[in-house]
Design a protein around this motif. Sequence first.
Motif, PDB file in Angstrom:
ATOM      1  N   ARG A 284      13.503  10.488   1.380  1.00  0.00           N
ATOM      2  CA  ARG A 284      12.780  11.601   0.449  1.00  0.00           C
ATOM      3  C   ARG A 284      11.628  10.684  -0.206  1.00  0.00           C
ATOM      4  NH1 ARG A 284      17.559  11.557  -3.778  1.00  0.00           N
ATOM      5  NH2 ARG A 284      17.920   9.442  -3.326  1.00  0.00           N
ATOM      6  N   SER A 285      10.651  11.435  -0.841  1.00  0.00           N
ATOM      7  CA  SER A 285       9.293  11.208  -1.352  1.00  0.00           C
ATOM      8  C   SER A 285       9.861  10.255  -2.557  1.00  0.00           C
ATOM      9  CB  SER A 285       8.569  12.271  -1.680  1.00  0.00           C
ATOM     10  OG  SER A 285       9.219  13.027  -2.783  1.00  0.00           O
ATOM     11  N   LEU A 286       8.746   9.587  -3.027  1.00  0.00           N
ATOM     12  CA  LEU A 286       9.035   8.657  -4.283  1.00  0.00           C
ATOM     13  C   LEU A 286       9.527   9.324  -5.354  1.00  0.00           C
ATOM     14  CD1 LEU A 286       6.247   5.997  -3.837  1.00  0.00           C
ATOM     15  CD2 LEU A 286       8.471   5.486  -3.632  1.00  0.00           C
ATOM     16  N   ALA A 287       8.623  10.693  -5.561  1.00  0.00           N
ATOM     17  CA  ALA A 287       8.868  11.274  -6.838  1.00  0.00           C
ATOM     18  C   ALA A 287      10.509  11.899  -6.779  1.00  0.00           C
ATOM     19  CB  ALA A 287       7.991  12.598  -6.770  1.00  0.00           C
ATOM     20  N   ASP A 288      11.092  12.011  -5.762  1.00  0.00           N
ATOM     21  CA  ASP A 288      12.618  12.491  -5.369  1.00  0.00           C
ATOM     22  C   ASP A 288      13.531  11.496  -5.828  1.00  0.00           C
ATOM     23  OD1 ASP A 288      11.379  15.068  -4.992  1.00  0.00           O
ATOM     24  OD2 ASP A 288      11.556  14.833  -2.661  1.00  0.00           O
ATOM     25  N   LEU A 289      13.089  10.177  -5.842  1.00  0.00           N
ATOM     26  CA  LEU A 289      14.283   9.063  -5.874  1.00  0.00           C
ATOM     27  C   LEU A 289      14.858   8.913  -7.433  1.00  0.00           C
ATOM     28  CD1 LEU A 289      12.531   6.500  -3.556  1.00  0.00           C
ATOM     29  CD2 LEU A 289      14.455   8.069  -3.207  1.00  0.00           C
ATOM     30  N   HIS A 294       7.009   4.991 -15.657  1.00  0.00           N
ATOM     31  CA  HIS A 294       6.336   4.022 -15.977  1.00  0.00           C
ATOM     32  C   HIS A 294       6.283   3.070 -14.503  1.00  0.00           C
ATOM     33  CE1 HIS A 294       4.263   0.460 -17.628  1.00  0.00           C
ATOM     34  NE2 HIS A 294       5.337  -0.329 -17.304  1.00  0.00           N
ATOM     35  N   GLU A 295       7.592   3.040 -13.947  1.00  0.00           N
ATOM     36  CA  GLU A 295       7.525   1.982 -12.779  1.00  0.00           C
ATOM     37  C   GLU A 295       7.057   2.839 -11.580  1.00  0.00           C
ATOM     38  OE1 GLU A 295       9.184   0.120 -15.680  1.00  0.00           O
ATOM     39  OE2 GLU A 295      10.086   1.950 -15.128  1.00  0.00           O
ATOM     40  N   LEU A 296       7.263   4.214 -11.555  1.00  0.00           N
ATOM     41  CA  LEU A 296       6.701   5.136 -10.431  1.00  0.00           C
ATOM     42  C   LEU A 296       5.190   4.945 -10.316  1.00  0.00           C
ATOM     43  CD1 LEU A 296       7.215   6.952  -7.966  1.00  0.00           C
ATOM     44  CD2 LEU A 296       7.149   8.765  -9.829  1.00  0.00           C
ATOM     45  N   ALA A 297       4.534   5.014 -11.646  1.00  0.00           N
ATOM     46  CA  ALA A 297       3.053   4.840 -11.578  1.00  0.00           C
ATOM     47  C   ALA A 297       2.544   3.523 -11.057  1.00  0.00           C
ATOM     48  CB  ALA A 297       2.652   5.276 -13.152  1.00  0.00           C
ATOM     49  N   ARG A 298       3.180   2.506 -11.506  1.00  0.00           N
ATOM     50  CA  ARG A 298       2.744   1.078 -11.043  1.00  0.00           C
ATOM     51  C   ARG A 298       2.918   0.877  -9.632  1.00  0.00           C
ATOM     52  NH1 ARG A 298       2.238  -2.829 -14.921  1.00  0.00           N
ATOM     53  NH2 ARG A 298       3.213  -4.427 -13.745  1.00  0.00           N
ATOM     54  N   LEU A 299       4.191   1.600  -9.078  1.00  0.00           N
ATOM     55  CA  LEU A 299       4.250   1.485  -7.752  1.00  0.00           C
ATOM     56  C   LEU A 299       3.402   2.169  -6.739  1.00  0.00           C
ATOM     57  CD1 LEU A 299       6.159   0.491  -5.279  1.00  0.00           C
ATOM     58  CD2 LEU A 299       7.641   2.617  -5.807  1.00  0.00           C
ATOM     59  N   GLY A 319      18.854  -0.020  -2.133  1.00  0.00           N
ATOM     60  CA  GLY A 319      17.856   0.883  -1.659  1.00  0.00           C
ATOM     61  C   GLY A 319      16.559   0.338  -1.456  1.00  0.00           C
ATOM     62  N   LYS A 320      16.156  -0.830  -1.078  1.00  0.00           N
ATOM     63  CA  LYS A 320      15.040  -1.267  -0.799  1.00  0.00           C
ATOM     64  C   LYS A 320      14.331  -0.463   0.270  1.00  0.00           C
ATOM     65  CE  LYS A 320      16.422  -5.328   0.208  1.00  0.00           C
ATOM     66  NZ  LYS A 320      18.122  -5.213   0.121  1.00  0.00           N
ATOM     67  N   THR A 321      14.844  -0.116   1.247  1.00  0.00           N
ATOM     68  CA  THR A 321      14.455   0.499   2.443  1.00  0.00           C
ATOM     69  C   THR A 321      14.070   1.800   2.074  1.00  0.00           C
ATOM     70  OG1 THR A 321      15.626  -1.172   3.894  1.00  0.00           O
ATOM     71  CG2 THR A 321      14.628   0.937   5.011  1.00  0.00           C
ATOM     72  N   THR A 322      15.063   2.309   1.432  1.00  0.00           N
ATOM     73  CA  THR A 322      14.705   3.900   0.917  1.00  0.00           C
ATOM     74  C   THR A 322      13.560   4.008   0.284  1.00  0.00           C
ATOM     75  OG1 THR A 322      17.428   4.307   0.970  1.00  0.00           O
ATOM     76  CG2 THR A 322      15.783   5.713  -0.318  1.00  0.00           C
ATOM     77  N   THR A 323      13.299   2.935  -0.812  1.00  0.00           N
ATOM     78  CA  THR A 323      12.212   3.182  -1.595  1.00  0.00           C
ATOM     79  C   THR A 323      10.861   3.073  -0.793  1.00  0.00           C
ATOM     80  OG1 THR A 323      13.344   2.094  -3.508  1.00  0.00           O
ATOM     81  CG2 THR A 323      10.972   1.965  -3.686  1.00  0.00           C
ATOM     82  N   LEU A 324      10.945   2.000   0.163  1.00  0.00           N
ATOM     83  CA  LEU A 324       9.952   1.826   0.868  1.00  0.00           C
ATOM     84  C   LEU A 324       9.384   3.017   1.852  1.00  0.00           C
ATOM     85  CD1 LEU A 324       9.730  -2.097   2.091  1.00  0.00           C
ATOM     86  CD2 LEU A 324       8.082  -0.512   0.618  1.00  0.00           C
ATOM     87  N   TYR A 325      10.597   3.628   2.466  1.00  0.00           N
ATOM     88  CA  TYR A 325      10.594   4.809   3.126  1.00  0.00           C
ATOM     89  C   TYR A 325       9.768   5.947   2.185  1.00  0.00           C
ATOM     90  CZ  TYR A 325      13.081   3.916   7.424  1.00  0.00           C
ATOM     91  OH  TYR A 325      13.300   3.393   8.782  1.00  0.00           O
ATOM     92  N   GLY A 326      10.137   6.124   1.118  1.00  0.00           N
ATOM     93  CA  GLY A 326       9.462   7.104   0.140  1.00  0.00           C
ATOM     94  C   GLY A 326       8.018   6.990   0.074  1.00  0.00           C
ATOM     95  N   GLU A 330       4.712   9.079   1.512  1.00  0.00           N
ATOM     96  CA  GLU A 330       3.515   9.650   0.934  1.00  0.00           C
ATOM     97  C   GLU A 330       1.906   8.940   1.492  1.00  0.00           C
ATOM     98  OE1 GLU A 330       3.291   8.938  -3.232  1.00  0.00           O
ATOM     99  OE2 GLU A 330       5.349   9.859  -3.472  1.00  0.00           O
ATOM    100  N   LEU A 331       2.175   7.923   2.122  1.00  0.00           N
ATOM    101  CA  LEU A 331       0.907   7.460   2.735  1.00  0.00           C
ATOM    102  C   LEU A 331       0.704   8.004   4.114  1.00  0.00           C
ATOM    103  CD1 LEU A 331       1.525   3.506   2.333  1.00  0.00           C
ATOM    104  CD2 LEU A 331      -0.139   4.913   1.102  1.00  0.00           C
TER     105      LEU A 331
END
Length: 688
Positions: A284-289, A294-299, A319-326, A330-331
Amino acid sequence: MNWLINAADKAGWQAASKPAIVASTTLESAWRAVANAYSVSEAELASEVAALFRIQLAALDAVEPRAVKLVPEKTARKHHVLPLRESQNEIVVATSDPTDYNAEQAVQFTAGRRVVLEVAPYQALLDAINAHYSPERAMEGLLRSMDVTLSDVKVVETEVADQVAASEADAAPVIQLTNMVLHAAIACNASDIHLEPGRHQGVVRFRVDGVMRQYMQMPLIALTRVVSRIKVIAKLDIADRLRPQDGRTRVSIAGRTFDLRISTVPTREAEKAVVRILNPDASRSLADLGIADHELARLKYLLSFREGVVIVTGPTGSGKTTTLYGGVRELAAQAINIMTVEDPVEYELPGVTQIQIDPKRDVTFASALRAILRQDPDVVFVGEIRDAETASVALQAAATGHLVLSTLHTNDAVGAIQRLIDLGLDRAALAPALRGVVGQRLIRRLCSVCSIEQPEQRDAGTVRLERAFGVRQARRAVGCKECGETGYRGRIPLDEVLVNSPDFQEKLTRNAASLDLQRAAEKGGMRPIREVALGHVVVGDTTLDEVERVLGEGEGPPERGDERPRILVVDDDPVTRELAVGVLKATGFTVEQATDGQAALDLLAHDSRFALVTLDLSMPRVTGLDVLRKMRASAATSGVPIVVLTSTDAEEMEINLMNEGADDYLRKPLDPARFIARIRAVLRRAAN
């Protein structure tokens, strides 16, 4: 078989009308008729039969395989008996008819031992006979007892369906039972299936939302067959049960495709298997996680760089890999070249070149990373930085105009800095290349179907947690069918996002203590995970019970009113140091660490307010003995208790250390329980 009625009457049970038991009544019908007439279970009836005949109740879950081998299946089924255990002169046998003299004689003849009878309910005994003589029959009974229709279970193995051994393909109950377990795990969104053998029974457990949940029990022999079936579809060697094995396969269940990673290990009784379930379409994308705003904007800010290193850290399963996949998704929408090195490739990402690690072909993280740097990448995703070579190559890539994304295993964002240094990275090189670190945990989300507002009348546990954490809980868990009666469904990421500011970079370069780095990170806008978690409690996303389970009651930065004793751990061995730090933190202490004697002296010169120091004896630059002497010679640290850790067994060394001013002395390797007990004892003596 009127003795069944006599046993019921002697128990004082009442029946509207007594069942008619005649000579032609079968043993099975008699047990069922009497139990129904007196409205009791067969187990309760068996207890009274045992009392009537003054014999023991049979323990059907404690059957010795050696005893079963003494009685042929034909004899056991004909007389409805099951051998339980044996000695040199006796064999103990379970029966549902203690008056059956022919059964006793037949067993005595075949086993060559005196027979001792124990009573068991008819149906339970039949199930046990099936389990120990005919596993397929036992599994058929197990399938009938489960609330599932086999027509709903469809599993298709890619590249394996036509290679299953004929004997396995013929064992339909094994395939059906395996399919049922897989189907049930998918239905409840389990991330892992654990097939665990015990002494007499097997247990199937699922990990759902990070918490283990028991699904079913089955006879050990049935579990062994299911594990063999799992090994078949993963193309593992089913004949080899003495070595750990790893494999993978892809299955289709209810029209959805899943990748399965299978790991087996030998145990004392059989084999344990763990199946990791990966949904290739679940990225999923970052927005869907569900990351907090606040943390989403900094990431997203960290991902906007075109060079440098961004690390996501946390324990296994956070969930480290899931976050990086998100982030990679986007990239990937931009006009850039993204390449990944993974073990394994968990999700397929369109527009991204993904490389699978294969050590047998010399494709490691480090070698693959070197190769893809010649492929003109803009963004490089390294699945995990595990060793010094990978860390070094990743830093070189970041310094030469690439954005490197990777993961580490540490407890928090600041802890990743020390871990990278332990892997051999130079502070001066790391400081300008590091863009930021994301520390992550996962916490269960309240079930949207059954959760309710927190009543004003709070129970004692909620009151305790609200006082400990300093917030009021908005909603509480209840439990329903949708969430498996747990009260929680799904998980929320808790992220603390460290951005490498000029202040943080300056402190990192000059080897500042972890506490100073933590303060600099928070000054730069990082919210600690504890604060993020409590924010979710206040708005009703989760509960304080969950926060305590995931983070512990006392976790949080010391400057926010933390009165726990501060301990300095000084050791150049990263394994021993991490063990000591982990044990002390888990026990409730605030811990700082230094990698050698000189670093410890520099830290103590800056901040000597420690309740205790653990000191390794053998270290480069400045030895532990020299640190001990300098601490005792300084007015600021002369009263700080010191526990020395060493690998030597020399008695004269212990005497020397005590004479130099050490408060206690422990030999390596550390035993956690003994280590904590000695630390507490020294602190008690110091307090008095």
